[in-house]
Design a protein around this motif. Structure first.
Motif, PDB file in Angstrom:
ATOM      1  N   HIS A  63       0.815  -1.201   0.000  1.00 35.77           N
ATOM      2  CA  HIS A  63       0.000   0.000   0.000  1.00 35.77           C
ATOM      3  C   HIS A  63       0.856   1.261   0.000  1.00 35.77           C
ATOM      4  CE1 HIS A  63      -3.513   2.367   0.726  1.00 35.77           C
ATOM      5  NE2 HIS A  63      -4.263   1.293   0.794  1.00 35.77           N
ATOM      6  N   THR A  64       2.043   1.161   0.585  1.00 37.08           N
ATOM      7  CA  THR A  64       2.834   2.378   0.770  1.00 37.08           C
ATOM      8  C   THR A  64       3.478   2.850  -0.524  1.00 37.08           C
ATOM      9  OG1 THR A  64       4.576   0.901   1.475  1.00 37.08           O
ATOM     10  CG2 THR A  64       3.355   2.044   3.183  1.00 37.08           C
ATOM     11  N   GLU A  67       1.411   5.432  -4.271  1.00 37.98           N
ATOM     12  CA  GLU A  67       1.488   6.789  -4.807  1.00 37.98           C
ATOM     13  C   GLU A  67       2.836   7.058  -5.455  1.00 37.98           C
ATOM     14  OE1 GLU A  67       1.731   8.237  -0.295  1.00 37.98           O
ATOM     15  OE2 GLU A  67       0.404   6.844  -1.266  1.00 37.98           O
ATOM     16  N   VAL A  68       3.887   6.354  -4.978  1.00 39.27           N
ATOM     17  CA  VAL A  68       5.190   6.515  -5.627  1.00 39.27           C
ATOM     18  C   VAL A  68       5.120   6.018  -7.072  1.00 39.27           C
ATOM     19  CG1 VAL A  68       7.614   5.922  -5.499  1.00 39.27           C
ATOM     20  CG2 VAL A  68       6.324   6.272  -3.416  1.00 39.27           C
ATOM     21  N   GLU A  70       2.422   5.664  -8.972  1.00 37.68           N
ATOM     22  CA  GLU A  70       1.553   6.533  -9.771  1.00 37.68           C
ATOM     23  C   GLU A  70       2.302   7.776 -10.203  1.00 37.68           C
ATOM     24  OE1 GLU A  70      -2.016   7.072  -7.375  1.00 37.68           O
ATOM     25  OE2 GLU A  70      -3.080   6.514  -9.191  1.00 37.68           O
ATOM     26  N   SER A  71       3.018   8.382  -9.236  1.00 32.97           N
ATOM     27  CA  SER A  71       3.726   9.611  -9.565  1.00 32.97           C
ATOM     28  C   SER A  71       4.831   9.338 -10.561  1.00 32.97           C
ATOM     29  CB  SER A  71       4.301  10.223  -8.297  1.00 32.97           C
ATOM     30  OG  SER A  71       3.261  10.537  -7.431  1.00 32.97           O
ATOM     31  N   ALA A  74       3.316   9.411 -14.130  1.00 29.71           N
ATOM     32  CA  ALA A  74       3.032  10.735 -14.671  1.00 29.71           C
ATOM     33  C   ALA A  74       4.310  11.548 -14.829  1.00 29.71           C
ATOM     34  CB  ALA A  74       2.051  11.462 -13.769  1.00 29.71           C
ATOM     35  N   LYS A 132       0.690   3.891 -15.014  1.00 37.04           N
ATOM     36  CA  LYS A 132      -0.141   4.803 -14.229  1.00 37.04           C
ATOM     37  C   LYS A 132      -1.578   4.315 -14.112  1.00 37.04           C
ATOM     38  CE  LYS A 132      -1.924   8.356 -14.084  1.00 37.04           C
ATOM     39  NZ  LYS A 132      -2.200   7.798 -12.811  1.00 37.04           N
ATOM     40  N   GLY A 136      -3.350   3.172 -10.763  1.00 37.62           N
ATOM     41  CA  GLY A 136      -4.456   4.011 -10.318  1.00 37.62           C
ATOM     42  C   GLY A 136      -5.727   3.221 -10.096  1.00 37.62           C
ATOM     43  N   ILE A 140      -7.705   2.324  -6.465  1.00 37.95           N
ATOM     44  CA  ILE A 140      -9.090   2.666  -6.122  1.00 37.95           C
ATOM     45  C   ILE A 140      -9.826   1.426  -5.632  1.00 37.95           C
ATOM     46  CG2 ILE A 140     -11.272   3.483  -7.071  1.00 37.95           C
ATOM     47  CD1 ILE A 140      -9.718   5.298  -8.879  1.00 37.95           C
TER      48      ILE A 140
ATOM     49  N   LEU B  17       3.042  16.335  -8.245  1.00 34.52           N
ATOM     50  CA  LEU B  17       3.373  14.909  -8.310  1.00 34.52           C
ATOM     51  C   LEU B  17       4.505  14.568  -7.357  1.00 34.52           C
ATOM     52  CD1 LEU B  17       3.157  14.459 -12.151  1.00 34.52           C
ATOM     53  CD2 LEU B  17       1.649  13.512 -10.468  1.00 34.52           C
ATOM     54  N   SER B  20       3.265  14.459  -3.803  1.00 37.55           N
ATOM     55  CA  SER B  20       2.504  13.267  -3.451  1.00 37.55           C
ATOM     56  C   SER B  20       3.416  12.058  -3.346  1.00 37.55           C
ATOM     57  CB  SER B  20       1.399  13.064  -4.480  1.00 37.55           C
ATOM     58  OG  SER B  20       1.390  11.773  -4.941  1.00 37.55           O
ATOM     59  N   ALA B  21       4.513  12.022  -4.143  1.00 38.68           N
ATOM     60  CA  ALA B  21       5.401  10.865  -4.086  1.00 38.68           C
ATOM     61  C   ALA B  21       6.221  10.860  -2.806  1.00 38.68           C
ATOM     62  CB  ALA B  21       6.328  10.855  -5.299  1.00 38.68           C
TER      63      ALA B  21
ATOM     64  N   LEU C  71      -6.993  10.586 -13.403  1.00 44.59           N
ATOM     65  CA  LEU C  71      -7.079   9.285 -12.726  1.00 44.59           C
ATOM     66  C   LEU C  71      -6.293   9.323 -11.414  1.00 44.59           C
ATOM     67  CD1 LEU C  71      -8.339   6.637 -13.139  1.00 44.59           C
ATOM     68  CD2 LEU C  71      -6.361   5.870 -14.355  1.00 44.59           C
ATOM     69  N   LEU C  72      -5.118   9.962 -11.462  1.00 46.59           N
ATOM     70  CA  LEU C  72      -4.300  10.078 -10.254  1.00 46.59           C
ATOM     71  C   LEU C  72      -5.035  10.887  -9.182  1.00 46.59           C
ATOM     72  CD1 LEU C  72      -1.621   9.858  -8.796  1.00 46.59           C
ATOM     73  CD2 LEU C  72      -0.750  11.657 -10.192  1.00 46.59           C
ATOM     74  N   VAL C  78     -10.143   9.647  -3.475  1.00 47.49           N
ATOM     75  CA  VAL C  78     -10.803   8.506  -2.834  1.00 47.49           C
ATOM     76  C   VAL C  78     -10.103   8.161  -1.523  1.00 47.49           C
ATOM     77  CG1 VAL C  78     -11.170   6.033  -3.042  1.00 47.49           C
ATOM     78  CG2 VAL C  78     -11.778   7.505  -4.907  1.00 47.49           C
TER      79      VAL C  78
END
Lengths: 157, 485, 91, 128, 77
Positions: A63-64, A67-68, A70-71, A74, A132, A136, A140, B17, B20-21, C71-72, C78
Motif C-alpha cells: 500500500h505504501t 502513490e510513488v 503513480e507519480s 506521470a 499509471k 491508479g 481505487i 506529483l 505526493s510521491a 485518474l491520479l 478517494v
C-alpha cells in the motif's frame, strides 16, 4: 467463494496481466495502448482481489508504494515531454520520429524505438501511461475493498 | 516559439506529483512547496507573449478543402493571461505560505490538490482548444471536491457529493455541446472554428448551433456558480478551510472568464447570446446580495457576495463592447484579490474564536484591531468606494452600460453596490463594533503572523490597482480589441 | 406541495430538452464534416500505423497527460475521503 | 450506411435522456450515479458516431496499403481519441462519487437522497 | 442488422438497471449495457475505443458499483 473459482481465478488473472503487457507494448501497431493494457492488468489484479479477498490475494503490492508508482508514471510522461521542449522547443515533441527535422541526430537515435514503424517516443509514453492506469485503478479498488462497513466495525468492537 | 508558456502549467503539476510521491518526508515537502510557490508568480512575468504549439504541429493547410487547421493543442499567451496567471500564482503562494505556517505536520495529498488546482486553472485560461479546456475543467472540479473533502468542517462531505453530482451532470452536457460543434466544424480548435464561421462555411442560423450554445452555456453556469447553482457554490466556499476558500473562489473566477471568452469568440454573432449572459448575470447579482443579507454564517455571507460580484463580470462581458469587456475583465481581476482578502481575514477570526455565527460574536475590534481595519478596507473595496480598485471597475461598468444605451442596468449596478455595502457594514458592526456578548469567550490567541502578512500584501495590490488602474486596463483593452476584430 | 411543483417543472424541462436533442441529432446527421481528418490520416502514417494512437499520444499528447492526471487525482481523493491525509481529526 | 449513423446518434441521445431521468427523479443515490454514468456513455457514443465514416475502414495502416488511399478512406480518428480520454474521466468521477456515498452511508444509514443531501442549513438547525 | 439488436440491448438493459429493486443486479445490468456498447464501438470502426469500453464499461465500473453496494445496502428501499 467456491473452490473451483479459486482454482481458475489465478490462471485467468495471470493471462489477463500478460495480455495487458502485450497490448501496451504493441499499442502503436495494433488496437490498444497504454490505457487499455493498463486497465487489463488492473482487471487481473481486481479479479484476484475479489476472489481471494484483500488479505490473502496472491497478486498484491504494498500500500505504501502506490502513490510513488503513480507519480513515477506521470513524472516519466512529463520528463519525456520536457526532453522535447528543451531539445526541439515544443512540449511533447516526438523526438524519436522527428518529422520536422529540428533536433540533432544524436538525440533522435537515443529516443528512437527499435522498430520498423518509426513510432518515436510513443511506445515509451504507452509504457508510462500503462503503469499509471494500472496502479491508479488497482489503488481505487483496493481502497474500496478495504473500506469497513458500519456493521463490521460494530461486530469488531 | 516561447518555451516558458507550457512551463506555467507543468511546473505546478510536477511539484504536485513530487509532493505526493515524497509525502513521508515532512521537511523535504515543506521546502519544495515553498520554493515552487515562489516561482509561480515569477514565471508568467518573465515570459514573452506568443503562441505555443504542442508537439510542434504548426497550423497547416488541408489540401482537400483548403482550410487552415491547427492539428494540435495551442496555447496563446497575452497580456490578459499574464495578469491573471501572475495573480493566481501570487495567491497560491500566499495560501501555501499560510498553510505551511499553520500546521505542524503537512499533508502531501492536500498540497497536491492545491497545486493541481492552480495548474488546471492556468491551463484553462491559456488554452485555445475546447476539448483541452474540458479535460482541465474536470481536473479543476475534482481538485475542488478534494479540497472541500479534506477540510475538517461538518457537512463538508455532503456538500462535496452535491457539487460532484451536479458537476457530473453538467460536464457531459458540455461534452455533448463540444460534440455538436465538432460535428459541424470538424475541429475543436477555437481559432479554426471562428475562421470557419467567418468564412461562411457554417450556417449560423441553424438550430443545432444554438443548441450547442445552450449545452456549453449550462456547463458554464455550473462552472461559475451563477443561478441556479449559486447556493452550491457558496456552500462549497463555506465548507472549505478559509485559506483554501480564498483559492477556490479564484478558480471559479478563472474558469468563468476563460469559458465565457471562448463562448464569446464563437457565439458572439448570435444576438441571443448576449441577452442570455446579461439575464443570468442580473439574476446572480440580485439573488447573491439578497441571500447574503439573510445569512448568519459569515463564511456563507462572503460566498453569496462573491456570487453577486460574479454577476458584475458577466454583465460587462454580456454588453459586448470593447470598453464593457475591459471593465468586466478588470472587475474579475479585482474580485480575485478582494474576495481572497475577505476570506483570509474572516479565517483569522475563525482561528481565534472558533465561532462562525455573527449573532454570537461582538466587540472583536478591541482584540484584533489590525485584522478589523484591513477587513473594513476590503469590504469597502468590494462595495466600490474610491480610491480602491472595486470603485474603478464598477465605475467603468456603469459608464459602459450607459454608453450601450441601458441606463436601467447602470442604476441596477449602483443599487447592488449599495446593497453590498449595507450587507458588509451590518456584518462588520455585529462582529467588531457591537458590545461583546457575555457568553463569547475570546481565547487569548494571536492572529497568525502569516495571515496578517498575506492580508497586507493583498491590500497593497488593492491600493495599487485602485490608484493606477491604467497599468492593467490599457493592456486588457488592447487584448479585447484583438478579440473583437 | 412545493416538491410536486418542482418535480413537474423538472419533468417539463427534461421532456423539452430530450425532444430538442432528438431534433438536433436528426439535423446534425446531415451536416457532419470530416474536418482535420485528412491531415491526421496523411501525416499520421509517418509516425505510427495506428492513427488513434498517433492522435492521442502525438497530436494531442497533452490531453492524455491531463487524463492520466485525472485518474491520479481521483485515486488520491478517494483515499482522502476514506481518511488519509485529512486536515482535522473527523471520522 | 447512413442509416446506421443516424440510428447510432438516436441511441446515444436515448441513453442521455434515460440517464437524465434517473439523475433527476430517482431517489436512490446509487441509481442516480448509475444514471450519471449512462449520460457519460451517451455522450461518448455520440462523439464516436460523428467519427464513423460509412463505407470507410478502421484507421490502422496495414502493411502493403497505399498511404494516399488510406488517407482518403480511413474514418476520422480525432473523435476516437477524444472518447478514449472521456471514458477514463467518467470512470474516475464515478469512483469519487461512490467513495463519498460509502462514507456518508456510514453516517446516515440510508441511501435515500432526500435524507442524505437535504438542505444543509435545515440539517444544522435540526442539530441545534 | 446486428448493430440494431445491440442498440436495443444497450437501451433495454439500461432501463432494466434503473427499475431493478436489487442494486447488485443493477450493477450487473450496467455491465451488460457497457459491453453491448463496446461491440457497437467495434462496428463503428473504432477498435481502440471498443477495447477501452469493454474493460472499463463492462468490467471495472460494475466492480466499483458492486463493491459500493456490498459495503452499503443491497435493497433499494
Amino acid at each position: 467463494m467456491s473452490q473451483i473459482l479459486k482454482l481458475i481465478a489465478l490462471p485467468i488473472s495471470i493471462i489477463l496481466i500478460c495480455l495487458g503487457i502485450m497490448t501496451i507494448l504493441g499499442g502503436h501497431i495494433t488496437p490498444g495502448g497504454g490505457f487499455q493494457g493498463g486497465a487489463m492488468i488492473a482487471a487481473g489484479v481486481i479479479l484476484s482481489i475479489l476472489v481471494y479477498g484483500l488479505g490473502n490475494s496472491p497478486i498484491e503490492f504494498s500500500h505504501t508504494y502506490i502513490e510513488v508508482f503513480e507519480s513515477i508514471g506521470a513524472l516519466g510522461y512529463i520528463v519525456l515531454g520536457l526532453v522535447g521542449l528543451f531539445a526541439g522547443g515544443f512540449f511533447l515533441y516526438n523526438v524519436g520520429a522527428d518529422i520536422f527535422n529540428i533536433i540533432p541526430a544524436s538525440i533522435q537515435t537515443v529516443f528512437h524505438y527499435p522498430d520498423t514503424t518509426n513510432a518515436g517516443i510513443i511506445p515509451y509514453l504507452n509504457i508510462f501511461v500503462g503503469l499509471k492506469v494500472f496502479v491508479g485503478l488497482s489503488a481505487i479498488v483496493i481502497a474500496f475493498a478495504g473500506f469497513k462497513k458500519l456493521v463490521e466495525e460494530d461486530a469488531e468492537q | 516559439m516561447n518555451e516558458l508558456i507550457p512551463l506555467m502549467v507543468i511546473v505546478p503539476m510536477m511539484a504536485a506529483l513530487l509532493l505526493s510521491a515524497f509525502s513521508k518526508y515532512d521537511k523535504l515537502i515543506r521546502i519544495l512547496a515553498f520554493v515552487v510557490a515562489i516561482c509561480l508568480p515569477i514565471i508568467p512575468i518573465v515570459s514573452n507573449y506568443g503562441l505555443h504549439f504542442f508537439g510542434g504541429y504548426e497550423p497547416m493547410v488541408d489540401n482537400v478543402t483548403n482550410i487552415l487547421y491547427h492539428p494540435a493543442i495551442t496555447y496563446s499567451f497575452d497580456f490578459m493571461q499574464q495578469c491573471f496567471i501572475a495573480m493566481i500564482g501570487l495567491l497560491t503562494f500566499l495560501v501555501v505560505f499560510i498553510y505551511l505556517s499553520k500546521y505542524k505536520k503537512v499533508s502531501g495529498p492536500y498540497l497536491f490538490l492545491l497545486f493541481m488546482g492552480t495548474s488546471a486553472a492556468t491551463a484553462l485560461i491559456l488554452t485555445d482548444d475546447i476539448f483541452h479546456m474540458f479535460v482541465f475543467f474536470e481536473i479543476l472540479a475534482l481538485a475542488q471536491v478534494g479540497i472541500v473533502a479534506a477540510s475538517s468542517i461538518e457537512y463538508s462531505y455532503e456538500m462535496a457529493l452535491k457539487y460532484m453530482i451536479l458537476g457530473a451532470i453538467g460536464s457531459p452536457m458540455m461534452l455533448l455541446g463540444i460534440g455538436f460543434l465538432l460535428a459541424m466544424t470538424g475541429t475543436v480548435n477555437v481559432t479554426d472554428i471562428v475562421a470557419i464561421l467567418r468564412g461562411g462555411l457554417l450556417n449560423v442560423t441553424s438550430p443545432v448551433f444554438l443548441l450547442s450554445l445552450g449545452l456549453i452555456f449550462f456547463g458554464w453556469l455550473y462552472a461559475s456558480g451563477l443561478p441556479p447553482f449559486h447556493t452550491i457554490k457558496s456552500g462549497i466556499y463555506s465548507k472549505a478551510e478559509p485559506h483554501a476558500a480564498a483559492l477556490l473562489q479564484s478558480f471559479t473566477v478563472i474558469s468563468m472568464i476563460s469559458i465565457v471568452i471562448i463562448m464569446f469568440r464563437i457565439y458572439s454573432s448570435l444576438p441571443i447570446f448576449e441577452v442570455f449572459i446579461v439575464l443570468f448575470s442580473v439574476i446572480a447579482m440580485i439573488l447573491g446580495v439578497s441571500m447574503a443579507l439573510t445569512q448568519t454564517d459569515f463564511r456563507r455571507m462572503i460566498g453569496f457576495l462573491a456570487v453577486g460580484e460574479l454577476g458584475f463580470i458577466g454583465l460587462g462581458i454580456g454588453l459586448g463592447t470593447q470598453f464593457a469587456l475591459t471593465a468586466g475583465l478588470f472587475q474579475a481581476l479585482n474580485e480575485i484579490v478582494i474576495t481572497a482578502l475577505l476570506f483570509i481575514g474572516f479565517g483569522a477570526i475563525v482561528h481565534s474564536t472558533n465561532e462562525v455565527d455573527t449573532r454570537k460574536l461582538g466587540g472583536l475590534l478591541a482584540y484584533h484591531p489590525k485584522v478589523g481595519i484591513m477587513l473594513l478596507i476590503g469590504g469597502l473595496a468590494m462595495a466600490g468606494v474610491p480610491p480602491l480598485n472595486g470603485f474603478q471597475s464598477k465605475l467603468m461598468l456603469v459608464q459602459a452600460s450607459l454608453s450601450c444605451g441601458y441606463p436601467e442596468l447602470s442604476i441596477l449596478t449602483i443599487m447592488v453596490s449599495i446593497a453590498t455595502f449595507v450587507v458588509f457594514v451590518k456584518t462588520f458592526y455585529s462582529m467588531f463594533l457591537r458590545p461583546k456578548p457575555h457568553d463569547l469567550e475570546v481565547a487569548d490567541k494571536e492572529v497568525p503572523k502569516a495571515m496578517v502578512f498575506t492580508m497586507l500584501i493583498l491590500l497593497i495590490v488593492i491600493f495599487a490597482l485602485g490608484l493606477f488602474p491604467n497599468v492593467v486596463t490599457s493592456g486588457i483593452s488592447n487584448y479585447v480589441g484583438g478579440l473583437l476584430l | 406541495m412545493s416538491n410536486a411543483i418542482r418535480n413537474l417543472f423538472a419533468a417539463v424541462i427534461t421532456a423539452l430538452l430530450s425532444i430538442t436533442l432528438f431534433d438536433a441529432v436528426f439535423h446534425v446527421s446531415k451536416m457532419i464534416t470530416p474536418g482535420v481528418s485528412n491531415i491526421y490520416n496523411a501525416l499520421g502514417t509517418k509516425i505510427a500505423p495506428n492513427m488513434v494512437t498517433a492522435v492521442i499520444f502525438d497530436f494531442r499528447g497533452y490531453d492524455t497527460l491531463g487524463e492520466s492526471i485525472i485518474l491520479l487525482t481521483a485515486g488520491l481523493v478517494v483515499l482522502l475521503v476514506f481518511g488519509r491525509g485529512r486536515l482535522g481529526g473527523k471520522l | 450506411m447512413a442509416e446506421t449513423q443516424l440510428a447510432i446518434l438516436f441511441t446515444s441521445i436515448a441513453l442521455v435522456v434515460i440517464g437524465l431521468y434517473a439523475a433527476i427523479f430517482v431517489d436512490n443515490i446509487i441509481k442516480k450515479i448509475i444514471g450519471i454514468s449512462f449520460i457519460e456513455e451517451g455522450a461518448n457514443l455520440f462523439i464516436v458516431g460523428i467519427g464513423y465514416k460509412a463505407g470507410g475502414i478502421v484507421p490502422i495502416l496495414m502493411p502493403n496499403m497505399d498511404p494516399a488511399w488510406f488517407a482518403s478512406n480511413a474514418s476520422y480518428p480525432l473523435p476516437y481519441g477524444l472518447v478514449l480520454t472521456s471514458i477514463v474521466i467518467g470512470a474516475s468521477t464515478l469512483a469519487v462519487m461512490l467513495a463519498l456515498v460509502m462514507v456518508l452511508y456510514r453516517k446516515y444509514g440510508t441511501l435515500s437522497t432526500s435524507v442524505m443531501l437535504a438542505d444543509t442549513s435545515k440539517q444544522e438547525e435540526y442539530n441545534e | 442488422m446486428i448493430e440494431f439488436i445491440l442498440m436495443i440491448i444497450t437501451i433495454v438493459s439500461a432501463i432494466l438497471a434503473l427499475i431493478q429493486k436489487d442494486l447488485l443486479k443493477a450493477a450487473i445490468l450496467t455491465g451488460f449495457s457497457g459491453g453491448a456498447l463496446a461491440v457497437l464501438f467495434q462496428i463503428l470502426l473504432a477498435p481502440d475505443v471498443a477495447l477501452t469500453q469493454a474493460i472499463v464499461g463492462a468490467a471495472i465500473v460494475p466492480v466499483f458499483i458492486a463493491l459500493a453496494v456490498k459495503k452499503t445496502q443491497r435493497r433499494d428501499a
